[in-house]
Structures are given as C-alpha cells and as structure tokens.
Design a protein around this motif. Structure first.
Motif, mmCIF file in Angstrom:
data_model
loop_
_atom_site.group_PDB
_atom_site.id
_atom_site.type_symbol
_atom_site.label_atom_id
_atom_site.label_comp_id
_atom_site.label_asym_id
_atom_site.label_seq_id
_atom_site.Cartn_x
_atom_site.Cartn_y
_atom_site.Cartn_z
ATOM 1 N N ALA A 57 -63.504 22.146 -15.971
ATOM 2 C CA ALA A 57 -62.891 23.252 -15.219
ATOM 3 C C ALA A 57 -63.966 24.264 -14.841
ATOM 4 C CB ALA A 57 -61.809 23.922 -16.054
ATOM 5 N N PRO A 58 -63.900 24.806 -13.622
ATOM 6 C CA PRO A 58 -64.939 25.751 -13.183
ATOM 7 C C PRO A 58 -64.893 27.061 -13.949
ATOM 8 C CG PRO A 58 -63.125 25.700 -11.612
ATOM 9 C CD PRO A 58 -62.872 24.598 -12.595
ATOM 10 N N ALA A 59 -66.030 27.724 -14.004
ATOM 11 C CA ALA A 59 -66.103 29.045 -14.633
ATOM 12 C C ALA A 59 -65.229 30.023 -13.863
ATOM 13 C CB ALA A 59 -67.551 29.533 -14.639
ATOM 14 N N ARG A 60 -64.555 30.874 -14.582
ATOM 15 C CA ARG A 60 -63.709 31.874 -13.923
ATOM 16 C C ARG A 60 -64.553 33.041 -13.419
ATOM 17 N NH1 ARG A 60 -57.734 33.075 -16.065
ATOM 18 N NH2 ARG A 60 -57.133 30.997 -16.765
ATOM 19 N N LEU A 61 -64.145 33.555 -12.263
ATOM 20 C CA LEU A 61 -64.788 34.747 -11.733
ATOM 21 C C LEU A 61 -64.201 36.007 -12.352
ATOM 22 C CD1 LEU A 61 -64.988 33.766 -7.961
ATOM 23 C CD2 LEU A 61 -66.821 33.700 -9.648
ATOM 24 N N ALA A 74 -72.939 30.751 -5.190
ATOM 25 C CA ALA A 74 -73.866 31.851 -4.922
ATOM 26 C C ALA A 74 -74.350 32.468 -6.233
ATOM 27 C CB ALA A 74 -73.198 32.905 -4.047
ATOM 28 N N LEU A 75 -73.451 32.662 -7.185
ATOM 29 C CA LEU A 75 -73.832 33.242 -8.474
ATOM 30 C C LEU A 75 -74.743 32.290 -9.248
ATOM 31 C CD1 LEU A 75 -70.403 34.787 -9.550
ATOM 32 C CD2 LEU A 75 -72.440 36.023 -8.774
ATOM 33 N N GLU A 76 -74.439 31.003 -9.196
ATOM 34 C CA GLU A 76 -75.279 30.014 -9.879
ATOM 35 C C GLU A 76 -76.678 29.965 -9.277
ATOM 36 O OE1 GLU A 76 -73.030 26.470 -9.507
ATOM 37 O OE2 GLU A 76 -71.505 27.065 -10.987
ATOM 38 N N ASN A 77 -76.773 30.263 -7.973
ATOM 39 C CA ASN A 77 -78.062 30.285 -7.285
ATOM 40 C C ASN A 77 -78.715 31.665 -7.317
ATOM 41 O OD1 ASN A 77 -77.864 27.562 -6.545
ATOM 42 N ND2 ASN A 77 -76.714 28.043 -4.689
ATOM 43 N N ASP A 78 -78.154 32.562 -8.126
ATOM 44 C CA ASP A 78 -78.674 33.928 -8.288
ATOM 45 C C ASP A 78 -78.670 34.710 -6.986
ATOM 46 O OD1 ASP A 78 -79.181 33.267 -10.964
ATOM 47 O OD2 ASP A 78 -81.167 32.479 -10.462
ATOM 48 N N ASP A 79 -77.779 34.353 -6.082
ATOM 49 C CA ASP A 79 -77.664 35.072 -4.807
ATOM 50 C C ASP A 79 -76.539 36.095 -4.938
ATOM 51 O OD1 ASP A 79 -77.568 35.960 -2.218
ATOM 52 O OD2 ASP A 79 -77.682 33.966 -1.309
ATOM 53 N N LEU A 80 -76.850 37.222 -5.574
ATOM 54 C CA LEU A 80 -75.843 38.245 -5.819
ATOM 55 C C LEU A 80 -75.378 38.896 -4.521
ATOM 56 C CD1 LEU A 80 -77.318 39.980 -8.999
ATOM 57 C CD2 LEU A 80 -75.460 38.321 -8.889
ATOM 58 N N VAL A 91 -65.818 30.191 -19.291
ATOM 59 C CA VAL A 91 -67.240 29.957 -19.144
ATOM 60 C C VAL A 91 -67.729 30.930 -18.083
ATOM 61 C CG1 VAL A 91 -68.999 28.286 -18.467
ATOM 62 C CG2 VAL A 91 -66.982 27.532 -19.732
ATOM 63 N N SER A 92 -68.852 31.573 -18.349
ATOM 64 C CA SER A 92 -69.351 32.555 -17.390
ATOM 65 C C SER A 92 -70.047 31.856 -16.232
ATOM 66 C CB SER A 92 -70.333 33.501 -18.072
ATOM 67 O OG SER A 92 -70.926 34.358 -17.116
ATOM 68 N N GLY A 137 -75.013 35.191 -22.146
ATOM 69 C CA GLY A 137 -75.290 33.839 -22.617
ATOM 70 C C GLY A 137 -74.901 33.673 -24.065
ATOM 71 N N SER A 138 -75.531 32.694 -24.719
ATOM 72 C CA SER A 138 -75.142 32.345 -26.091
ATOM 73 C C SER A 138 -76.154 32.798 -27.134
ATOM 74 C CB SER A 138 -74.940 30.826 -26.198
ATOM 75 O OG SER A 138 -76.133 30.151 -25.821
ATOM 76 N N ARG A 139 -77.204 33.542 -26.733
ATOM 77 C CA ARG A 139 -78.197 34.095 -27.655
ATOM 78 C C ARG A 139 -78.838 32.998 -28.520
ATOM 79 N NH1 ARG A 139 -75.358 37.952 -31.316
ATOM 80 N NH2 ARG A 139 -73.907 36.208 -31.409
ATOM 81 N N PRO A 140 -79.573 32.059 -27.919
ATOM 82 C CA PRO A 140 -80.114 30.924 -28.668
ATOM 83 C C PRO A 140 -81.134 31.306 -29.739
ATOM 84 C CG PRO A 140 -81.071 31.022 -26.468
ATOM 85 C CD PRO A 140 -79.932 32.012 -26.493
#
Length: 310
Positions: free
Chosen positions: A67-71, A171-177, A217-218, A242-245
């Motif tokens: 399922a896609p990340a929610r906006l 766009a968000l995944e491509n960092d195109d804010l 999922v963000s 994120g998940s703070r690795p």
C-alpha cells in the motif's frame, strides 16, 4: 463539519446529500476542484455537501505490504476538507465484511436508503462491491432508476494538468518539494502530537520534539530544514524523518530540533513544514559521529532559513 464514524452512525436525519467518494489523500488541487463542484451541486439542489472516505484505505486492507505511503492522516483530511466547505465527512470502516457485500447492496442500502443521495461524483475507474463488480456504468443505471445524478471527477480537471496523490508521492520521493507544493496547493507538511521520546537528542545537546507517524509509511525520509507551527508561533528548525538506524530505531517517527525554542510541547499538536532536504537518513558508527553530523545539519538548516528570512 460533521463527522460520521461508521455506517451504523448514519441516522434518518442524514438522509439527503450530494456525495463524492474517494481516498482524498493529501486533499490536493485536483481534489479541490471536485469539492468545488460538489458544493456547487449541493447549493443548486439545496442539499448537504458530503464526502465519503474509507478507513483503512482499500489497498491497506487488501495488500498492506505494498500500500502506498499516506500523504495525510484522517485528522488532517478532516481539517483540509472542512476548510474547503465540505459539510459532512462519512468515514466508513473498510473491513472484509464491507468489502465483500454485493455492489447492488452498496448502492441500494447505503447510497439510496441510508444516505438518500441526490447526486454523486466519482472517478470513472471507481470499483466497489464483491469482486469489484460495481463500476461507473452500474452507478449511472442506478441513478436513472433511483433518481440521482452521476458525474465523473475527470470533468473537473485543472487545465488537463495531471494532479494525483501518486504524482505527489513521486515528487516527494524524488525530493522535489516545489513540484509537490504546486500540486498540493500548499507546502508539504506533517502534523502530529508531540510525545515523550528517549531524550537522546537532549543528551546530545539537541533537544527534539518527537512525533510518531502512526501506522502509515512516510512518503519522505531524511533530514530537512523545516518551519514549525506551534502554539507559541512559527519557528525554524531541522528535522529527521525515519527509523533512526544509529540508535537501533524501528518505528518511523519525526524528530525536530527547533531553533531558539525553550517551551514545553509535550502533548501538543505541531505542524512541521518541509522546506529543503539536506541529506538522506544515515547510520553512523557512533553517537559522537552522529552528534558531529547534527551540528553540520543544524548549521546548514540555519543558513538556508536565514536566506528565507531576508
């Protein structure tokens, strides 16, 4: 705006409305055009403008892993739809029982008998009922038989521009804010309640306000220069999403260090507006290395927002 949670809470006085059905994830400019048409029809028919959404969203039930990340969350959706003039939000619990009812029952029982819709706006690709047998043409035929109008959301495109939740996620995944902002009609932001974290940021000299991203999922990940809306006003800062690795984090969350801020935010709702991506989330070999990078991130964010403030 009135919120109806669950079909069982639909009362006889809710009968009679102009309705649109969809996910309305992000409530972007394309959605805004549909809502404008909905409100116009409602006024013409002296009726209520209503929106129906599903929780969880259908793909989250049928294929949760893909399922896609929610906006945005349901709470944000409520606020955004209300700001556009929607009068009633009907939130249907999307479970296996609801998903496996017949398409005919969905129309007759819910749309006709319970809601008494006067007009319906949906996408021509809308599918519903058991085995997804219900479609746009079935709704058209039902409308003729039961006396409600049906129109397609494609009729309300903005100059044929392709605006969709999928395109915004890309766009968000491509960092195109900037592209995401253009399609949303506002900067992309995350809204949530501040909770007590492990105080690790404070120990490192950078206290953070922590916001859980709930079950979604963000669509964004990394370190950003941000603007933060709080009850004390607007502030700038730097945020990690994120998940703070480095500290063996698992659950996705947002941590924001607000510049020149010394107020207690625990339990309060804040809005974090993403301004610029600084880097991807990384795992560091030590807390010392992480601290050194936070110093760099904070300085880069400060330099960026100083330019905005000039």
């Amino acid at each position: 705006m009135q919120l109806i949670r669950g079909i069982h809470n639909i009362q006889p006085e809710h009968n009679g409305c102009v309705l649109t059905i969809g996910n309305f994830d992000g409530v972007h400019l394309g959605h805004k055009e549909v809502i404008n048409a909905l409100i116009k029809q409602a006024k013409e028919l002296n009726s209520i403008a209503a929106v129906m959404v599903f929780e969880p969203q259908p793909r989250e039930l049928f294929s949760p892993e893909t399922a896609p990340a929610r906006l945005c969350r349901l709470r944000d959706k409520y606020t955004l739809l209300a700001s556009l003039g929607v009068e009633r939000l009907i939130c249907v619990n999307f479970n296996q029982k609801f998903a496996t009812q017949s398409a005919e029952n969905f129309i007759e029982d819910l749309l006709v008998n319970k809601l008494g819709i006067k007009s319906l706006i949906v996408g021509d690709d809308f599918r519903f009922g058991k085995s997804r047998k219900g479609n746009y043409n079935m709704l058209l035929e039902a409308g003729k038989a039961s006396g409600f109008n049906v129109s397609d959301t494609a009729s309300y495109k903005i100059l044929d521009q392709r605006i969709s939740s999928t395109e915004i996620r890309k766009a968000l995944e491509n960092d195109d804010l900037e592209q995401a902002e253009m399609m949303l009609g506002r900067p992309y932001s995350i809204i949530g309640r501040v909770f007590h974290g492990d105080k690790r940021g404070r120990q490192l000299g950078f206290p953070t306000a922590n916001v859980k991203l709930k079950r979604r999922v963000s669509p964004v990940n990394g370190v950003y220069a941000v603007k933060v809306k709080t009850g004390k006003g607007l502030f700038f800062g730097v945020a990690n999403i994120g998940s703070r690795p480095t500290v063996a984090g698992i659950r996705q969350q947002l941590e924001v260090h607000i510049f020149d801020f010394d107020f207690d935010l625990y339990g309060q709702t804040i809005e974090v507006i993403l301004l610029k991506k600084l880097r991807k989330e990384m795992k560091f070999d030590s807390l010392t290395a992480l601290t050194e990078q936070i110093v760099i991130d904070s300085e880069q964010a400060r330099q960026f927002v100083q330019v905005l403030s000039v």
